[in-house]
Design an enzyme around this catalytic site. Sequence first.
Site, PDB file in Angstrom:
ATOM      1  N   MET A   3     -30.405  45.377  47.890  1.00  0.00           N
ATOM      2  CA  MET A   3     -30.479  44.437  46.775  1.00  0.00           C
ATOM      3  C   MET A   3     -29.256  43.516  46.756  1.00  0.00           C
ATOM      4  O   MET A   3     -29.366  42.326  46.477  1.00  0.00           O
ATOM      5  CB  MET A   3     -30.612  45.199  45.446  1.00  0.00           C
ATOM      6  CG  MET A   3     -30.964  44.324  44.271  1.00  0.00           C
ATOM      7  SD  MET A   3     -32.520  43.408  44.494  1.00  0.00           S
ATOM      8  CE  MET A   3     -33.681  44.501  43.685  1.00  0.00           C
ATOM      9  N   LYS A  57     -10.723  76.098  24.801  1.00  0.00           N
ATOM     10  CA  LYS A  57     -10.864  77.436  25.393  1.00  0.00           C
ATOM     11  C   LYS A  57     -10.630  78.547  24.378  1.00  0.00           C
ATOM     12  O   LYS A  57     -11.312  79.576  24.397  1.00  0.00           O
ATOM     13  CB  LYS A  57      -9.906  77.579  26.581  1.00  0.00           C
ATOM     14  CG  LYS A  57     -10.182  78.824  27.388  1.00  0.00           C
ATOM     15  CD  LYS A  57      -9.392  78.875  28.694  1.00  0.00           C
ATOM     16  CE  LYS A  57      -9.809  80.098  29.504  1.00  0.00           C
ATOM     17  NZ  LYS A  57      -9.040  80.177  30.761  1.00  0.00           N
ATOM     18  N   GLU A  94     -20.448  67.384  39.183  1.00  0.00           N
ATOM     19  CA  GLU A  94     -20.873  67.335  37.777  1.00  0.00           C
ATOM     20  C   GLU A  94     -21.768  66.140  37.466  1.00  0.00           C
ATOM     21  O   GLU A  94     -22.622  66.205  36.582  1.00  0.00           O
ATOM     22  CB  GLU A  94     -19.667  67.331  36.839  1.00  0.00           C
ATOM     23  CG  GLU A  94     -18.895  68.648  36.795  1.00  0.00           C
ATOM     24  CD  GLU A  94     -17.793  68.734  37.839  1.00  0.00           C
ATOM     25  OE1 GLU A  94     -17.769  67.891  38.774  1.00  0.00           O
ATOM     26  OE2 GLU A  94     -16.950  69.643  37.723  1.00  0.00           O
ATOM     27  N   PHE A 126      -2.693  70.692  31.884  1.00  0.00           N
ATOM     28  CA  PHE A 126      -3.449  70.686  33.131  1.00  0.00           C
ATOM     29  C   PHE A 126      -4.951  70.557  32.834  1.00  0.00           C
ATOM     30  O   PHE A 126      -5.482  71.280  32.001  1.00  0.00           O
ATOM     31  CB  PHE A 126      -3.182  71.972  33.919  1.00  0.00           C
ATOM     32  CG  PHE A 126      -4.011  72.086  35.174  1.00  0.00           C
ATOM     33  CD1 PHE A 126      -3.831  71.189  36.226  1.00  0.00           C
ATOM     34  CD2 PHE A 126      -4.990  73.053  35.296  1.00  0.00           C
ATOM     35  CE1 PHE A 126      -4.605  71.267  37.361  1.00  0.00           C
ATOM     36  CE2 PHE A 126      -5.768  73.143  36.438  1.00  0.00           C
ATOM     37  CZ  PHE A 126      -5.569  72.248  37.474  1.00  0.00           C
ATOM     38  N   GLN A 127      -5.586  69.655  33.516  1.00  0.00           N
ATOM     39  CA  GLN A 127      -7.026  69.370  33.344  1.00  0.00           C
ATOM     40  C   GLN A 127      -7.380  69.014  31.896  1.00  0.00           C
ATOM     41  O   GLN A 127      -8.437  69.365  31.406  1.00  0.00           O
ATOM     42  CB  GLN A 127      -7.888  70.535  33.860  1.00  0.00           C
ATOM     43  CG  GLN A 127      -7.792  70.681  35.376  1.00  0.00           C
ATOM     44  CD  GLN A 127      -8.889  71.540  35.986  1.00  0.00           C
ATOM     45  OE1 GLN A 127      -9.371  72.488  35.369  1.00  0.00           O
ATOM     46  NE2 GLN A 127      -9.264  71.209  37.221  1.00  0.00           N
TER      47      GLN A 127
END
Lengths: 167, 589
Positions: free
Chosen positions: B491, B164, B52, B114-115
């Site tokens: 760097m 949802k 993502e 969940f999630q």
Amino acid sequence: MTRQLISILLENEPGALSRVVGLFAQRNYNIETLCVAPTEDPTLSRITLTTVADGVRLKQIVRQVNKLIEVYSVKALGGANCLERELVIISISNASSKQLDSVIDFAQSLNASSLVKSEELGILQFVGSGEEVDHYINCMNAKLVELSPDLKIAELVRSGVAAIELN
Amino acid sequence: MAEELSGGDLLIRSLQEEGVEYIFGYPGGAALHIYDAIFRQQKIEHILVRHEQAATHMADGYARSTGRAGVVLVTSGPGATNAITGIATAYMDSAPMVVISGQVPSDLIGTDAFQETDMVGVSRPVVKHSFIVKTAKEIPSIVRKAFHIASTGRPGPVVIDIPKDTTDPNVKFQFDFPEEVKLRSYRPIFEGEDSAVDRAFKALICSTRPVLYVGGGAITSGCSELLTEFASALKIPVAATLMGLGAFPCSHRQSLGMLGMHGTYEANMAMHEADLIISLGARFDDRVTNDPKKFCPDATIVHVDIDEASVSKIIEADIAVMADSSWFMKKIETKRQEYLSQEQPGDREKREELSELWWSKIEAWREQHGLDHNRKPEIGKPISPQLAIQALYRATEGKAFVTSDVGQHQMFAAQYYKFDEPRQWINSGGLGTMGFGLPAAMGVQMGHPERTVVCVTGEGSFMMNMQELSTCLQYGLPIKIINLNNQALGMVKQWQDMQYGGRHSQSTYSDSLPDFKTLVEAFGHIGIKIEGAENLESGLKEAFSEPLRNKLVFVDIWVDPDEHVYPMAVKGGAMNEMVLGKAQEEASQ
């Protein structure tokens, strides 16, 4: 660095307050007092808050707050252009009835009012500017010590400052 | 009567109304109703990423190169949190983006389901705004507002969190896409005060050592043409921030290149000695100003910015112009034309004389310590990374879109690739996100299928999002990846050399690097490895050759691991205090 009063009108929507408070934490500004409630227009809430900042920082705070999408308007108030009020409630326990009487008398001489008086508890209320509230609390502490070294304020609740513009 | 649609379909229809071409996303439980709505339509193409974070960088690259908001779709919980780095990247660089995150059903919010993650809370410090959908009915108006907020004023990312249940296929509402956006508390400024422009122009005419200091806001506002015309007519030197490169053509004689920590000697010297600085869509970042107390001691500061809070945040502006840069340029260019048409010959002569004097100083600085754009390969020596960028510039005729990751390679690209067009150079300047380059290049390529898109990276940054090589194959993205391989976190290593006695704590891994050629071949792409300066030109020529035009080519260039980026600002110094090379650095230690 001086105490600054900021008045914010924002959309009365869930999460709007957390954006303002979050911004202060995120940008390392402090909040000394915070007072929030709906206004005469129920779709808008008013936040009055006090912070400690110099002029440059204050300008930056106002601009950052103004950037929030849900902030309708924001203004730094102060000095003669506003009237501010804060409420403080204090309770005193473990005082004798006689002691409580003289505490209440004293408080009333400072324009405080007595809300509760029972055998074991006294509750007093005072309304004034932030500075007057500070002064009131100092006087009450001094008075209690004068009556007995064991007496003190059991609990102190301040509402935070609310303010209204004068012009 | 308008048709009735479920929340998922309302969302997709609204995105279509907004003219969205691509959604960069990754499916998951809470977003499945939306994914089903995507399946049942043809107008918007969904790009399936492999992580993502990469989706957000792709949307970002698409947005920065096209000027249109990029769109991301992720699921709840880890999908949402993985997107945070990319959202913060877009926020810091003011890129327009709309991120749609699935959320657990409304009745489970707050139960540690969940999630479940409080996406609005987690993202709050790094978004311009966010919405949580309460009912499907409001989806079209929220989408409309989100795009409006993301793309106007100072652009930025907007999150729409969608529980949802609000996309339930069985609950339908009329589709009614609002034509107008009503947001009484959001009133972005565009026009400033004419009087401020007057004062700015007067200050400019009175100045003898002016500099235009141009940032990313100039690119966003689309004022490059006006800026070029204006600066050319008055012979004003132009220094660009890392984000502002390309706003004014870098190959123009009046371009001083980049300023700041790794800016050119002439840009930083000119800033320090200027008596007038006109800042256009730049924010006086600490990587530019160094110690603000020592910043440009003699200069009157004109600060033009669309974001009120950026003006006088770090450096107090003498003349503040809260306005879009293109509005300001239009106004001041008109003033310039009026002024020149009425200028007396004697005044003109005097003005041009003073300008010559200022330019002779700048040219002397350029002569003394300017960047060497004509390096020659030294046979038998390791390839210098600067030379690699110069060769890339030639191989692409200076016309490629270039994205970069973060580190030494980013600075070398900024210094040595002369960007002549706005939006041509895309990098993570504010947040400094390693792993940005490849997915950003993918988004650029989506937005510009016919153009050459190059990602300049280092092996450290590249490995932070290299899984997207798989996505590149799936969608046939012919990106050219230029990997300046110095076998170290260059760097970090440079700072350790300069400030920590050369103790390379956790910055090297040369024994465990993959063979990148084999690696990219395993992903179905072309790999070219270049070692030795004598092979540089031919290797790059092959990478950009016609037979490989439609292929992703990864060019692994083994560069000198000991090279440092110079100039480098002296810590806590003024802009005129720079370390110019290794000899000076060693002498000061």
